[in-house]
Design a protein around this motif. Structure first.
Motif, PDB file in Angstrom:
ATOM      1  N   ARG A  48       1.179  -1.110   0.180  1.00 36.70           N
ATOM      2  CA  ARG A  48      -0.208   0.332   0.330  1.00 36.70           C
ATOM      3  C   ARG A  48       0.797   1.128   0.033  1.00 36.70           C
ATOM      4  O   ARG A  48       0.574   1.891  -0.962  1.00 36.70           O
ATOM      5  N   SER A  49       2.122   1.319   0.959  1.00 39.01           N
ATOM      6  CA  SER A  49       3.041   1.959   0.528  1.00 39.01           C
ATOM      7  C   SER A  49       3.310   2.691   0.035  1.00 39.01           C
ATOM      8  O   SER A  49       3.763   3.602  -1.114  1.00 39.01           O
ATOM      9  N   THR A  50       3.881   1.554  -1.053  1.00 39.84           N
ATOM     10  CA  THR A  50       4.645   1.718  -2.218  1.00 39.84           C
ATOM     11  C   THR A  50       4.260   2.211  -3.308  1.00 39.84           C
ATOM     12  O   THR A  50       4.438   3.275  -4.436  1.00 39.84           O
ATOM     13  N   LEU A  51       2.978   2.012  -3.323  1.00 44.76           N
ATOM     14  CA  LEU A  51       1.881   2.526  -4.276  1.00 44.76           C
ATOM     15  C   LEU A  51       1.792   3.504  -4.194  1.00 44.76           C
ATOM     16  O   LEU A  51       1.619   4.433  -4.910  1.00 44.76           O
ATOM     17  N   ARG A 355       0.661   5.142  19.554  1.00 39.82           N
ATOM     18  CA  ARG A 355      -1.044   4.414  19.295  1.00 39.82           C
ATOM     19  C   ARG A 355      -1.351   3.484  20.335  1.00 39.82           C
ATOM     20  O   ARG A 355      -3.283   3.242  20.627  1.00 39.82           O
ATOM     21  N   VAL A 356      -0.700   2.274  20.851  1.00 42.09           N
ATOM     22  CA  VAL A 356      -1.230   1.069  21.300  1.00 42.09           C
ATOM     23  C   VAL A 356      -2.093   1.658  22.648  1.00 42.09           C
ATOM     24  O   VAL A 356      -3.203   1.052  23.447  1.00 42.09           O
ATOM     25  N   GLN A 357      -1.497   2.462  23.544  1.00 41.49           N
ATOM     26  CA  GLN A 357      -2.441   2.087  24.643  1.00 41.49           C
ATOM     27  C   GLN A 357      -3.366   3.376  24.794  1.00 41.49           C
ATOM     28  O   GLN A 357      -4.713   2.354  25.204  1.00 41.49           O
ATOM     29  N   PRO A 358      -3.689   3.869  24.286  1.00 36.59           N
ATOM     30  CA  PRO A 358      -4.622   4.472  23.924  1.00 36.59           C
ATOM     31  C   PRO A 358      -6.390   3.764  23.253  1.00 36.59           C
ATOM     32  O   PRO A 358      -7.035   3.642  23.317  1.00 36.59           O
ATOM     33  N   MET A 359      -5.669   2.915  22.126  1.00 35.07           N
ATOM     34  CA  MET A 359      -6.589   2.029  21.448  1.00 35.07           C
ATOM     35  C   MET A 359      -6.773   0.507  22.107  1.00 35.07           C
ATOM     36  O   MET A 359      -7.789   0.598  23.200  1.00 35.07           O
ATOM     37  N   PRO A 387      -7.519  10.805  10.640  1.00 34.87           N
ATOM     38  CA  PRO A 387      -6.201  11.576   9.759  1.00 34.87           C
ATOM     39  C   PRO A 387      -4.682  10.486  10.167  1.00 34.87           C
ATOM     40  O   PRO A 387      -3.697   9.736   9.319  1.00 34.87           O
ATOM     41  N   ASP A 388      -4.574   9.402  11.715  1.00 35.76           N
ATOM     42  CA  ASP A 388      -3.434   8.933  11.398  1.00 35.76           C
ATOM     43  C   ASP A 388      -3.740   7.968  11.491  1.00 35.76           C
ATOM     44  O   ASP A 388      -3.583   6.684  12.286  1.00 35.76           O
ATOM     45  N   GLY A 389      -5.032   6.932  10.974  1.00 34.36           N
ATOM     46  CA  GLY A 389      -4.961   5.618  10.441  1.00 34.36           C
ATOM     47  C   GLY A 389      -3.737   4.275  10.199  1.00 34.36           C
ATOM     48  O   GLY A 389      -4.625   3.668  10.375  1.00 34.36           O
ATOM     49  N   GLU A 390      -3.132   5.206   9.519  1.00 35.60           N
ATOM     50  CA  GLU A 390      -2.539   3.904   8.974  1.00 35.60           C
ATOM     51  C   GLU A 390      -1.777   3.499  10.362  1.00 35.60           C
ATOM     52  O   GLU A 390      -1.557   2.174  10.185  1.00 35.60           O
ATOM     53  N   ALA A 391      -1.189   4.233  10.905  1.00 31.01           N
ATOM     54  CA  ALA A 391      -0.681   3.702  12.431  1.00 31.01           C
ATOM     55  C   ALA A 391      -1.549   3.136  13.201  1.00 31.01           C
ATOM     56  O   ALA A 391      -1.201   2.149  13.886  1.00 31.01           O
TER      57      ALA A 391
END
Length: 824
Positions: A48-51, A355-359, A387-391
């Motif tokens: 996904r990132s490469t494309l 993002r791990v802890q709040p998720m 906005p930070d959906g990728e992470a």
């Protein structure tokens, strides 16, 4: 195997031709079929990132479909041409892990499910004569697996006459349990069905209201009684088993049909290890099975940990052999889950780790006694498309790849609640988030419903709940969704608006009171002048004394009448003086003074008049307000301003007599009683809070707040005293020990103890940390109706209908003094 062998070649191809989506698809599929689901999802992210970087486009539909199938562990991905196995594996067997980690086995995975044949037969036997079955046990006992991968496949194979033609449906209640039933297929007389309600405890842990729970219970029983379903199987965690009594008919139907899931025996444990491995063409070192039996035997909730350890052992296998060294390398039963979770966390890049802890803390709901329970979270709440959906997607993909989380198209949840306690990092996060979890448990569904209903003002937070949420937002700086932020900001803005309005109203009322005082002062001066004039007249002319007294009396009486509505107390004093002055002035003038006194006293009495019997009285902590209830149909509790006599609030909504309970220490909340319930109100706006405090059977007596307003307690006709959490509306303690109805209750000034009074002639002092009785106070001949602590907590007083009041030392339980006022 062949898939593992071609992975390096495919890796080189995607480097050489990074825009060729076909190579990316083949690499993802090879990684998945080699048992490396996490690496397969990582390859999808790289593609996904490469494309995006090279062409500025998203992946094609085929690559997106494959990523979704890998995320969901779609079984169709295994239906590939026969995979040449590594040495020792049976040809044609996919190189897939035969163990499930934290996840439960599903019906399609029955070939890998072993060790519960005896229990499965018991469940089938129970369903021969029973339409309704409850399968219960502690968390981690394997309840869901034995029903889904044991019982359902057995029924599909014809274990009961005709059960091979039964349609099978599995649902989970969730926050809207009735909606889950709405998706059931319509009744087909020629095709009976069996319904499994898995994770039945979600009826209580996801915040559903009592009315919806009753509707869910009623609907389940109706489906059975109407023949819509042939059998109903409920899978329920053991610590919630007693809650089935909430619905009398359902509890009666299940009284003899509860099957408890026991720990695995030694033979069953060995089968759990050996049989799935043999199905996958693997071998198990004898020492490995011995070590697992030693670690797990007799532990009722260890199955998820064992399965996770076996996944780690499979990942570290030697050829086609599962070894003791691999098991120990994975951390064994005690450490495999923690090691897997920690390794997944550290594998993420810095942005994703943030993002791990709040998720993950959002995946924990508030259970009994504050214990975290599994909670299903939507993609929107998780911010996967933000906005930070990728992470965030990277976090989900990594934890799903290691079977620590499960995800579908709409929701994410932990694979098992064992993760909450077995991974030290997450356990510490959850401990720090205990207050936030309790607030979020109410805030998330409330804000969502507020948004869905068009954001109405009357559903915003107020009073103590708002103050608690805003304090948490300021001190903890939690990660909130946009809807949650809007909800709290709108609540805060409304509270500020109402506060400004209240201040302006108070300023106007204060100005009015100042004008009244000036008038009263001026009148007092005039009265003094009249009295002085009378005295001077007495000195000048003795025979004018009677006329002066008459004049003064009439002045006083007139002043009393003039102050009826301004100052009832001053009016009464002036009228009394008028009566005293006219004792010798003639009957006609005396009647005028007495009439003024009568009207003044009547006016004063009206200030404190209570409606229809005055069921329960209460005065606010600052002494400015007074409340009383009534005993008529739909009778309200009324609150007055003690200084002006004006009615401030009417707390309506009771079906019968309403009792005034008490104000909270800061005067912001008010408690009332209605038959067997206690209701909480905002004492400023008169709005009823959403939680109704239940549990008593029969009439509830006057409730009181703890000094910090965290708890409210009340005794009842059922001889119990119950204590509720004000913020959550949940019952925290049920104090039993009195033999007759419990009347008065009182918190100690430090809030650590509770004193209770009962018609059995005793008072008791309880330790609120343990719920145990510290002291029992006896000695009254008849029932004890009232009890209270001294301001410093060193003394306690009890009152009885025998006409006595006794003073006690609460620490020693020693009787110090008795005051007696005999009754007729």
């Amino acid at each position: 195997g062949r898939h593992a062998e071609i992975i390096p070649e495919l890796e080189q191809l995607v480097v050489d031709e990074p825009l060729h989506e076909g190579w990316w698809s083949r690499l993802m599929l090879a990684l998945y079929r080699a048992g490396r689901q996490g690496d397969a999802l990582a390859a999808a992210r790289r593609a996904r990132s490469t494309l995006a970087d090279e062409l500025g486009i998203d992946p094609g539909p085929e690559l997106i479909r494959l990523e979704g199938a890998i995320l969901a562990q779609d079984r169709s991905l295994d239906a590939a041409p026969a995979t040449p196995a590594s040495p020792g594996l049976r040809r044609g067997t996919p190189v897939m892990c035969p163990y499930k980690g934290l996840a439960a086995y599903r019906p399609e995975e029955a070939a890998y499910f072993h060790g519960r044949s005896k229990l499965t037969r018991a469940l089938v036997a129970t369903l021969v004569d029973s339409e309704l079955l409850v399968v219960s046990g502690p968390s981690g006992a394997g309840k869901s697996s034995v029903v889904l991968a044991g019982l359902l496949p057995a029924l599909a194979a014809g274990a009961l006459p005709g059960s091979d033609s039964w349609r099978q449906k599995v649902i989970v209640p969730g926050a809207n349990p009735v909606d889950a039933l709405a998706a059931l297929p319509s009744h087909d007389a020629e095709s009976p069905s069996i319904l499994v309600v898995d994770q039945f405890e979600e009826l209580w842990t996801t915040g559903s209201v009592a009315a919806e729970r009753r509707a869910f219970f009623d609907t389940l029983l109706s489906l059975l009684d109407d023949g819509e379903i042939a059998r109903l199987v409920v899978v329920l965690r053991a610590d919630h088993l007693g809650r089935l009594a909430e619905h009398g008919r359902f509890a009666e139907r299940t009284a003899r049909e509860v099957v408890l899931v026991p720990p695995l025996s030694e033979l069953e444990l060995r089968e759990v290890v050996h049989a799935p491995a043999e199905t996958a063409g693997l071998k198990v070192e004898p020492e490995l099975a011995d070590a697992i039996v030693g670690d797990v035997l007799g532990q009722p909730g260890a199955l998820p940990l064992l399965s996770t350890a076996l996944v780690g052992t499979w990942e570290r296998r030697r050829g086609d052999v599962l070894t003791l060294a691999g098991y120990l390398g994975a951390g064994g039963v005690d450490g495999a889950l923690a090691r897997s979770a920690e390794a997944t966390y550290t594998s993420l890049d810095a942005e994703a780790r943030q993002r791990v802890q709040p998720m993950l803390v959002r995946l924990a709901g508030e259970g009994e006694q504050g214990v975290p329970v599994r909670r299903r979270v939507s993609r929107e709440e998780f911010g996967l498309d933000g906005p930070d959906g990728e992470a965030r997607r990277q976090v989900v993909d990594a934890f799903v790849g290691q079977r620590l989380l499960t995800a579908d198209q709409d929701t994410v949840e932990v694979a098992h609640e064992a993760l909450f306690s077995a991974w030290p990092r997450l356990a510490a996060w959850l401990a720090d988030d205990a207050a936030g979890r309790a607030i979020r448990n109410h805030l998330v569904p409330t804000a969502r419903e507020w948004h869905q209903r068009g954001r109405p003002t009357d559903e915003l937070y107020r009073g103590t709940r708002l103050a608690t949420a805003l304090d948490w937002r300021t001190t903890s700086e939690p990660e909130l969704t946009s809807v949650e932020k809007d909800f709290l900001e709108a609540s805060e803005a409304l509270a500020e608006t109402e506060l400004r309005a209240a201040r302006e109203r108070a300023i106007r009322e204060a100005a009015g009171r100042r004008r009244t005082r000036w008038l009263a002062a001026a009148l007092g001066v005039a009265l003094v002048g009249s009295i002085v004039a009378g005295v001077v007249a007495l000195d000048q002319r003795a025979d004018a004394q009677r006329e002066a007294e008459v004049a003064v009396s009439r002045e006083l009486a007139a002043a009393a009448i003039a102050n009826l509505d301004i100052d009832p107390e001053l009016s009464t004093l002036l009228a009394l003086e008028a009566v005293q002055t006219t004792r010798e002035s003639g009957e006609a003038v005396l009647r005028e003074a007495e009439e003024a006194l009568h009207r003044s006293v009547s006016s004063l009495r009206l200030v404190l008049a209570v409606p229809q019997g005055g069921y329960g009285l209460a005065v606010s902590p600052d002494g400015t307000r007074f409340a009383a209830g009534g005993d008529g149909a739909d009778s309200p509790v009324t609150v007055w301003d003690l200084e002006t006599g004006e009615q401030q609030l009417q707390l309506s909504g009771h079906d019968g007599h309403a009792g005034a309970g008490g104000f909270s220490p800061d005067g912001s909340l008010f408690a009332t009683t209605h038959d067997s319930t206690v209701r909480l109100w905002d004492a400023v706006t008169g709005e009823q809070l959403p939680r109704i405090l239940r549990g008593h059977e029969g009439i509830v007596n006057k409730p009181v707040f703890s000094p910090d307003a965290r708890w409210v307690a009340a005794g009842g006709e059922d001889s119990t005293v119950r204590i509720w959490d004000v913020a959550q509306g949940t019952e925290e303690w049920t104090l039993t020990g009195h033999e007759l109805p419990a009347y008065g209750v009182a918190f100690s000034p430090d809030g650590a103890r509770l004193a209770t009074a009962s018609d059995d002639g005793t008072a008791k002092i309880w330790d609120l940390a343990t719920g145990e009785t510290l002291v029992t106070l006896g000695g009254h001949r008849w029932g004890v109706t009232g009890v209270d602590f001294s301001p410093d907590g060193s003394r306690i007083a009890t009152s009885s209908i025998d006409g006595s009041v006794r003073i006690w030392d609460p620490a020693a339980g020693a009787h110090l003094r008795t005051f007696v006022a005999p009754v007729d």
